[in-house]
Design an enzyme around this catalytic site. Structure first.
Site, PDB file in Angstrom:
ATOM      1  N   ASP A 185       0.873  -1.180   0.000  1.00  0.00           N
ATOM      2  CA  ASP A 185       0.000   0.000   0.000  1.00  0.00           C
ATOM      3  C   ASP A 185       0.907   1.225   0.000  1.00  0.00           C
ATOM      4  O   ASP A 185       2.112   1.115   0.264  1.00  0.00           O
ATOM      5  CB  ASP A 185      -0.894  -0.011   1.252  1.00  0.00           C
ATOM      6  CG  ASP A 185      -1.819   1.217   1.311  1.00  0.00           C
ATOM      7  OD1 ASP A 185      -2.233   1.705   0.244  1.00  0.00           O
ATOM      8  OD2 ASP A 185      -2.125   1.693   2.425  1.00  0.00           O
ATOM      9  N   SER A 186       0.311   2.382  -0.241  1.00  0.00           N
ATOM     10  CA  SER A 186       1.060   3.633  -0.155  1.00  0.00           C
ATOM     11  C   SER A 186       1.477   3.909   1.285  1.00  0.00           C
ATOM     12  O   SER A 186       2.265   4.821   1.525  1.00  0.00           O
ATOM     13  CB  SER A 186       0.175   4.785  -0.623  1.00  0.00           C
ATOM     14  OG  SER A 186      -0.929   4.904   0.255  1.00  0.00           O
TER      15      SER A 186
ATOM     16  N   CYS B  20      -4.448  -1.200  -2.002  1.00  0.00           N
ATOM     17  CA  CYS B  20      -4.571   0.241  -2.176  1.00  0.00           C
ATOM     18  C   CYS B  20      -5.513   0.498  -3.353  1.00  0.00           C
ATOM     19  O   CYS B  20      -5.238   0.046  -4.467  1.00  0.00           O
ATOM     20  CB  CYS B  20      -3.178   0.807  -2.467  1.00  0.00           C
ATOM     21  SG  CYS B  20      -3.137   2.556  -2.853  1.00  0.00           S
ATOM     22  N   ASN B  21      -6.622   1.169  -3.070  1.00  0.00           N
ATOM     23  CA  ASN B  21      -7.579   1.453  -4.147  1.00  0.00           C
ATOM     24  C   ASN B  21      -6.955   2.337  -5.220  1.00  0.00           C
ATOM     25  O   ASN B  21      -7.206   2.166  -6.414  1.00  0.00           O
ATOM     26  CB  ASN B  21      -8.810   2.188  -3.589  1.00  0.00           C
ATOM     27  CG  ASN B  21      -9.651   1.326  -2.681  1.00  0.00           C
ATOM     28  OD1 ASN B  21     -10.658   0.781  -3.103  1.00  0.00           O
ATOM     29  ND2 ASN B  21      -9.246   1.176  -1.429  1.00  0.00           N
ATOM     30  N   THR B  22      -6.138   3.290  -4.784  1.00  0.00           N
ATOM     31  CA  THR B  22      -5.539   4.238  -5.730  1.00  0.00           C
ATOM     32  C   THR B  22      -4.586   3.518  -6.688  1.00  0.00           C
ATOM     33  O   THR B  22      -4.604   3.759  -7.899  1.00  0.00           O
ATOM     34  CB  THR B  22      -4.782   5.341  -4.961  1.00  0.00           C
ATOM     35  OG1 THR B  22      -5.623   5.826  -3.912  1.00  0.00           O
ATOM     36  CG2 THR B  22      -4.388   6.470  -5.874  1.00  0.00           C
TER      37      THR B  22
ATOM     38  N   GLU C  26      -1.254   8.755   8.482  1.00  0.00           N
ATOM     39  CA  GLU C  26       0.186   8.451   8.338  1.00  0.00           C
ATOM     40  C   GLU C  26       1.025   9.158   9.407  1.00  0.00           C
ATOM     41  O   GLU C  26       2.122   8.714   9.721  1.00  0.00           O
ATOM     42  CB  GLU C  26       0.677   8.859   6.940  1.00  0.00           C
ATOM     43  CG  GLU C  26       0.183   7.953   5.816  1.00  0.00           C
ATOM     44  CD  GLU C  26       0.768   6.545   5.864  1.00  0.00           C
ATOM     45  OE1 GLU C  26       1.943   6.385   6.211  1.00  0.00           O
ATOM     46  OE2 GLU C  26       0.006   5.592   5.552  1.00  0.00           O
TER      47      GLU C  26
ATOM     48  N   CYS D 228     -10.876   3.630   0.318  1.00  0.00           N
ATOM     49  CA  CYS D 228      -9.438   3.768   0.569  1.00  0.00           C
ATOM     50  C   CYS D 228      -9.119   2.866   1.749  1.00  0.00           C
ATOM     51  O   CYS D 228      -9.877   2.834   2.736  1.00  0.00           O
ATOM     52  CB  CYS D 228      -9.112   5.225   0.914  1.00  0.00           C
ATOM     53  SG  CYS D 228      -7.430   5.485   1.509  1.00  0.00           S
ATOM     54  N   THR D 229      -8.032   2.120   1.644  1.00  0.00           N
ATOM     55  CA  THR D 229      -7.758   1.114   2.685  1.00  0.00           C
ATOM     56  C   THR D 229      -7.325   1.739   4.020  1.00  0.00           C
ATOM     57  O   THR D 229      -7.259   1.032   5.026  1.00  0.00           O
ATOM     58  CB  THR D 229      -6.697   0.108   2.199  1.00  0.00           C
ATOM     59  OG1 THR D 229      -5.511   0.827   1.810  1.00  0.00           O
ATOM     60  CG2 THR D 229      -7.212  -0.706   1.025  1.00  0.00           C
ATOM     61  N   HIS D 230      -7.035   3.025   4.013  1.00  0.00           N
ATOM     62  CA  HIS D 230      -6.766   3.691   5.296  1.00  0.00           C
ATOM     63  C   HIS D 230      -8.056   3.901   6.101  1.00  0.00           C
ATOM     64  O   HIS D 230      -8.012   4.000   7.323  1.00  0.00           O
ATOM     65  CB  HIS D 230      -6.126   5.066   5.062  1.00  0.00           C
ATOM     66  CG  HIS D 230      -4.676   5.045   4.702  1.00  0.00           C
ATOM     67  ND1 HIS D 230      -4.217   4.550   3.508  1.00  0.00           N
ATOM     68  CD2 HIS D 230      -3.581   5.473   5.390  1.00  0.00           C
ATOM     69  CE1 HIS D 230      -2.892   4.682   3.468  1.00  0.00           C
ATOM     70  NE2 HIS D 230      -2.484   5.233   4.599  1.00  0.00           N
TER      71      HIS D 230
HETATM   72  N1  DGL Z   1      -4.603   3.420   0.975  1.00  0.00           N
HETATM   73  C1  DGL Z   1      -4.755   3.977  -0.277  1.00  0.00           C
HETATM   74  C2  DGL Z   1      -6.013   3.656  -1.015  1.00  0.00           C
HETATM   75  O1  DGL Z   1      -6.614   2.660  -0.744  1.00  0.00           O
HETATM   76  C3  DGL Z   1      -4.051   5.173  -0.750  1.00  0.00           C
HETATM   77  C4  DGL Z   1      -4.085   6.407   0.039  1.00  0.00           C
HETATM   78  C5  DGL Z   1      -3.128   7.402  -0.557  1.00  0.00           C
HETATM   79  O2  DGL Z   1      -1.943   7.147  -0.506  1.00  0.00           O
HETATM   80  O3  DGL Z   1      -3.611   8.431  -1.051  1.00  0.00           O
HETATM   81  O4  DGL Z   1      -6.402   4.372  -1.885  1.00  0.00           O
END
Ligand code: DGL
Length: 259
Positions: free
Chosen positions: A10-11, A73-75, A151, A183-185
């Site tokens: 993930d990011s 990570c969705n992005t 983060e 978003c996985t966050h």
């Molecule tokens: N966790 C991420 C997602 O699912 C990315 C968040 C990011 O880095 O902008 O999109």
């Protein structure tokens, strides 16, 4: 059958919400989790950059001998997974906002979706929305600033509550009955979201579905680990290990890695 690890990236720390679902479903699998926190957020980066960072993460995990890669990570999924699948001879599992179940089950004909700019502007997201949600109201909001707060370890901060109130306001006004976390966050925000949303709003994310899909593909490719009894779960970040550690049980150790 294979004892090689499942690779997950993930990011940043958000994908640990996906790792938890995978670990719950496949507790005996070895795993390597990679958090590219030094480059977070991906959501504000251009498509090319997201693709290049996804390639870098993938190559690290392939070098470590991973048997499958979960793009947690969705992005990165919505912008880069097609390139990863074309480039590497390994299976990739991606994650996309759970628009379909929300659109199929909504009674109020209005759903909310909170995701990054990179996800909401991607072709894949538009395709999915047009396919499943063209006859309902979809209130999209970019969760600007949320990933940065998570983060930096400010999950439960006043600033977070202020931002979420702003993003939820138009959704509540539109009488949504589903909020899709894209978003996985964001699963880490569920306790705050539950407090801020009307009781009838259901919150959904794709974590469990990703774990089920990972298991199905491992089974199909005959790669499930049926031998390991004491799995090794490794967590690497190029950011602050303490932030990720705070999201994990203390028996899992997060290490700093310059990658
Ligand atoms: N966790 C991420 C997602 O699912 C990315 C968040 C990011 O880095 O902008 O999109």
């Amino acid at each position: 059958m294979s004892t090689q690890p499942i690779g997950i990236f993930d990011s940043g720390v958000g994908g640990t919400s996906i790792w938890k679902e995978i670990h719950r479903l496949l507790p005996n699998e070895n795993t390597i989790y990679l958090a590219d926190s030094a480059n977070a957020p991906y959501g504000l980066k251009g498509k090319e950059t997201i693709i290049n960072l996804s390639i870098k993460n993938t190559e690290y995990l392939i070098d470590k001998g991973c048997k499958i890669i979960v793009v947690a990570c969705n992005t990165a999924t919505t912008n880069a997974i097609h390139v990863l699948r074309e480039t590497y001879d390994i299976s990739f599992i991606g994650i996309e906002p759970a628009i379909k179940p929300a659109a199929l089950n909504t009674q109020t004909k209005a759903i909310g979706i909170l995701a990054t700019k990179g996800t909401l502007t991607s072709d894949l997201f538009h395709k999915t929305t047009n396919l499943f949600a063209s006859n309902i109201k979809v209130i999209e909001r970019i969760g600007e600033g949320i990933v940065e707060l998570i983060e930096s370890g400010q999950l439960d901060s006043e600033d977070m509550k202020v931002l979420l109130k702003i993003y939820l306001k138009p959704m509540i006004a539109a009488n949504i009955d589903y909020l899709v976390l894209g978003c996985t966050h964001y699963p880490y925000l569920i306790p705050i979201l539950v407090d801020l949303l009307p009781k009838h709003v259901k919150i959904i994310d794709s974590g469990e579905a990703v774990a089920r899909q990972t298991k199905a593909i491992l089974e199909k490719n005959n790669l499930l680990d049926i031998q390991t009894t004491h799995p090794i779960n490794q967590f690497f970040t190029n950011g602050n290990p303490k932030v990720m550690q705070s999201l994990l049980d203390s028996k899992f150790k997060v290490e700093y890695l310059d990658f």
